[in-house]
Design an enzyme around this catalytic site. Structure first.
Site, PDB file in Angstrom:
ATOM      1  N   VAL A  93       0.845  -1.195   0.000  1.00  0.00           N
ATOM      2  CA  VAL A  93       0.000   0.000   0.000  1.00  0.00           C
ATOM      3  C   VAL A  93       0.879   1.243   0.000  1.00  0.00           C
ATOM      4  O   VAL A  93       1.981   1.244   0.549  1.00  0.00           O
ATOM      5  CB  VAL A  93      -0.978  -0.004   1.207  1.00  0.00           C
ATOM      6  CG1 VAL A  93      -0.242   0.132   2.516  1.00  0.00           C
ATOM      7  CG2 VAL A  93      -2.033   1.059   1.072  1.00  0.00           C
ATOM      8  N   CYS A  94       0.391   2.277  -0.669  1.00  0.00           N
ATOM      9  CA  CYS A  94       1.029   3.596  -0.651  1.00  0.00           C
ATOM     10  C   CYS A  94      -0.111   4.616  -0.654  1.00  0.00           C
ATOM     11  O   CYS A  94      -1.262   4.252  -0.432  1.00  0.00           O
ATOM     12  CB  CYS A  94       1.960   3.782  -1.850  1.00  0.00           C
ATOM     13  SG  CYS A  94       1.118   3.779  -3.433  1.00  0.00           S
ATOM     14  N   ALA A  95       0.181   5.860  -0.919  1.00  0.00           N
ATOM     15  CA  ALA A  95      -0.856   6.895  -0.850  1.00  0.00           C
ATOM     16  C   ALA A  95      -1.987   6.663  -1.853  1.00  0.00           C
ATOM     17  O   ALA A  95      -3.167   6.707  -1.493  1.00  0.00           O
ATOM     18  CB  ALA A  95      -0.230   8.265  -1.064  1.00  0.00           C
ATOM     19  N   LEU A 122      -3.950   4.056   0.140  1.00  0.00           N
ATOM     20  CA  LEU A 122      -4.456   4.510   1.429  1.00  0.00           C
ATOM     21  C   LEU A 122      -5.692   5.383   1.262  1.00  0.00           C
ATOM     22  O   LEU A 122      -6.561   5.414   2.133  1.00  0.00           O
ATOM     23  CB  LEU A 122      -3.360   5.261   2.179  1.00  0.00           C
ATOM     24  CG  LEU A 122      -3.591   5.498   3.660  1.00  0.00           C
ATOM     25  CD1 LEU A 122      -3.780   4.187   4.402  1.00  0.00           C
ATOM     26  CD2 LEU A 122      -2.453   6.272   4.261  1.00  0.00           C
TER      27      LEU A 122
END
Length: 135
Positions: A93-95, A122
């Protein structure tokens, strides 16, 4: 050939409408990954490990509860020490999901066959009202 010259506008409208019909298909292909609700199922049922691949500032601002932090540029070196069991599902997961896509591909090359990105990152996780913690 004369038909194409006489009906150029009709052909242009047909091509434009075809492109508009294909646009959702193309956009849908770009947004691959696991939906946040499906990710929660993997976390609860199969003990999936969530790995946040954003930078230090993003991780501190908010991350999936219980996520481990491994920046994308350090993934190859640090992932084996963070997730020792390659049989476990690994959720990246990232932004917004872009770096998570690359991280999942890189993790699969390292032998983590169940590595998957969380679709939408996210941002989608928060929109689904799932828990987020700050460092």
């Amino acid at each position: 050939m004369q038909f194409f010259i006489d009906n150029w506008m009709l052909l242009a409208v047909a091509a434009a409408s075809g492109a508009m019909l294909l646009m959702p298909v193309i956009r849908g292909a770009a947004a691959t990954g696991l939906a946040p609700a499906a990710a929660v199922n993997l976390i609860n049922r199969e003990k999936a490990v969530v790995v946040h691949v954003g930078d230090e500032r993003e991780f501190a601002a908010g991350h999936v509860t219980g996520a481990r932090h491994v920046p994308l540029d350090q993934l190859e070196a640090r992932l084996p020490e963070v997730v020792k069991n390659k049989a476990l599902p690994v959720l990246m997961v990232c932004a917004s999901g872009g770096r998570a896509q690359r991280a999942a591909a890189q993790a699969r090359k390292l032998g983590y066959e169940k590595a998957q990105p969380i679709a939408g990152g996210l941002k989608a996780w928060r929109e689904a009202n799932l828990p987020v913690e700050k460092a």
